[in-house]
Enzyme design. Structure first.
Site, PDB file in Angstrom:
ATOM      1  N   LEU A  62       0.863  -1.176   0.000  1.00  0.00           N
ATOM      2  CA  LEU A  62       0.000   0.000   0.000  1.00  0.00           C
ATOM      3  C   LEU A  62       0.899   1.225   0.000  1.00  0.00           C
ATOM      4  CD1 LEU A  62      -2.831  -0.638   2.646  1.00  0.00           C
ATOM      5  CD2 LEU A  62      -3.010  -0.770   0.160  1.00  0.00           C
ATOM      6  N   ASP A  63       0.426   2.306  -0.612  1.00  0.00           N
ATOM      7  CA  ASP A  63       1.158   3.560  -0.528  1.00  0.00           C
ATOM      8  C   ASP A  63       1.349   3.946   0.930  1.00  0.00           C
ATOM      9  OD1 ASP A  63       1.078   3.705  -3.288  1.00  0.00           O
ATOM     10  OD2 ASP A  63      -0.610   5.104  -3.330  1.00  0.00           O
ATOM     11  N   MET A  64       2.415   4.657   1.212  1.00  0.00           N
ATOM     12  CA  MET A  64       2.692   5.114   2.578  1.00  0.00           C
ATOM     13  C   MET A  64       1.511   5.901   3.144  1.00  0.00           C
ATOM     14  SD  MET A  64       5.900   7.450   3.819  1.00  0.00           S
ATOM     15  CE  MET A  64       6.115   7.953   5.528  1.00  0.00           C
ATOM     16  N   THR A  66      -1.623   5.640   2.407  1.00  0.00           N
ATOM     17  CA  THR A  66      -2.859   4.859   2.452  1.00  0.00           C
ATOM     18  C   THR A  66      -2.841   3.925   3.651  1.00  0.00           C
ATOM     19  OG1 THR A  66      -2.963   4.897   0.040  1.00  0.00           O
ATOM     20  CG2 THR A  66      -4.330   3.271   1.152  1.00  0.00           C
TER      21      THR A  66
END
Length: 224
Positions: A62-64, A66
């Site tokens: 996951l994106d940082m 998110t």
């Protein structure tokens, strides 16, 4: 003083599920999923997990910015099985997002809508991505209005990525003219300032167990 990797502790990451083959966490926003470059970027979900479960291996990210559900494999065989399940689209994820503006669902009974816009890296502005009809990779997102209310001037959505491109959900909603609230990369400054974080959370995950193949579902309550 920058932390060293061996000083990283397993903390502040809720464990949703644990068995001999998989781990499922609810990653908080602001935490990297995997290590970045430099000793100051070694504190991440995978490092914390491996400090407690040395056989934990990364399957997806996951994106940082998110938050939400992340699965890790325990051992190489489980990693191979889960990676194949992702490749064959037998893993399904749903996200909650809050976007700027009031979005109307054109489908009857709040059915699912589809965004089909090819994406590619925006090389002069990395790590940003962009829509490119000529050179982008096929990218598909489904969306519908979430049942929970949102603040005036915003819309709460449920999102389901069919493909898994970098920043796909964020870029697709920006392309609709409704960037995510709190998005430092794709929202206008006033839309970014509407929240202290990116309002994107992976709240539901369904996958076949890597050993017995039974479908498993996991949930993580949305924190915003």
């Amino acid at each position: 003083m920058r932390p060293r990797a061996r000083e990283v502790q397993v903390s502040n990451v809720p464990l949703i599920h644990e068995d001999e083959h998989i781990l499922v966490f609810s990653k908080p926003d602001g935490l990297l999923a995997v290590p970045g470059r430099g000793l100051d970027k070694q504190d991440c979900l995978s490092t914390r997990a491996q400090a407690r479960w040395p056989d934990a291996l990364v399957v997806h990210r996951l994106d940082m910015a998110t938050s939400g559900l992340v699965v890790m494999a325990r051992g190489i065989e489980a990693q191979r099985a889960l990676s194949l399940a992702f490749e064959e689209r037998r893993v399904h994820k749903r996200y909650t997002a809050v976007v700027a503006g009031e979005l109307i669902n054109p489908q009857p009974d709040n059915g699912w809508n589809t965004i089909d816009l090819p994406l590619m890296a925006d090389w002069p502005n990395r790590p940003m991505q962009k829509v490119s009809l000529e050179a982008g990779k096929p990218s598909t997102t489904r969306w519908r209005i979430a049942s929970q209310p949102s603040a005036p001037g915003t819309t709460r959505l449920e999102l389901e990525p069919v493909t898994g491109r970098t920043h796909q959900l964020r870029v697709h909603l920006q392309a609709l003219g409704h960037p995510m609230v709190g998005d430092a990369l794709y929202a206008a400054p006033d839309q970014h300032a509407m929240a202290s974080r990116l309002l994107l959370h992976a709240h539901w995950l369904s996958l076949p167990h890597p050993v017995h193949g039974q479908t498993m579902e996991f949930h993580s309550p949305c924190p915003f």
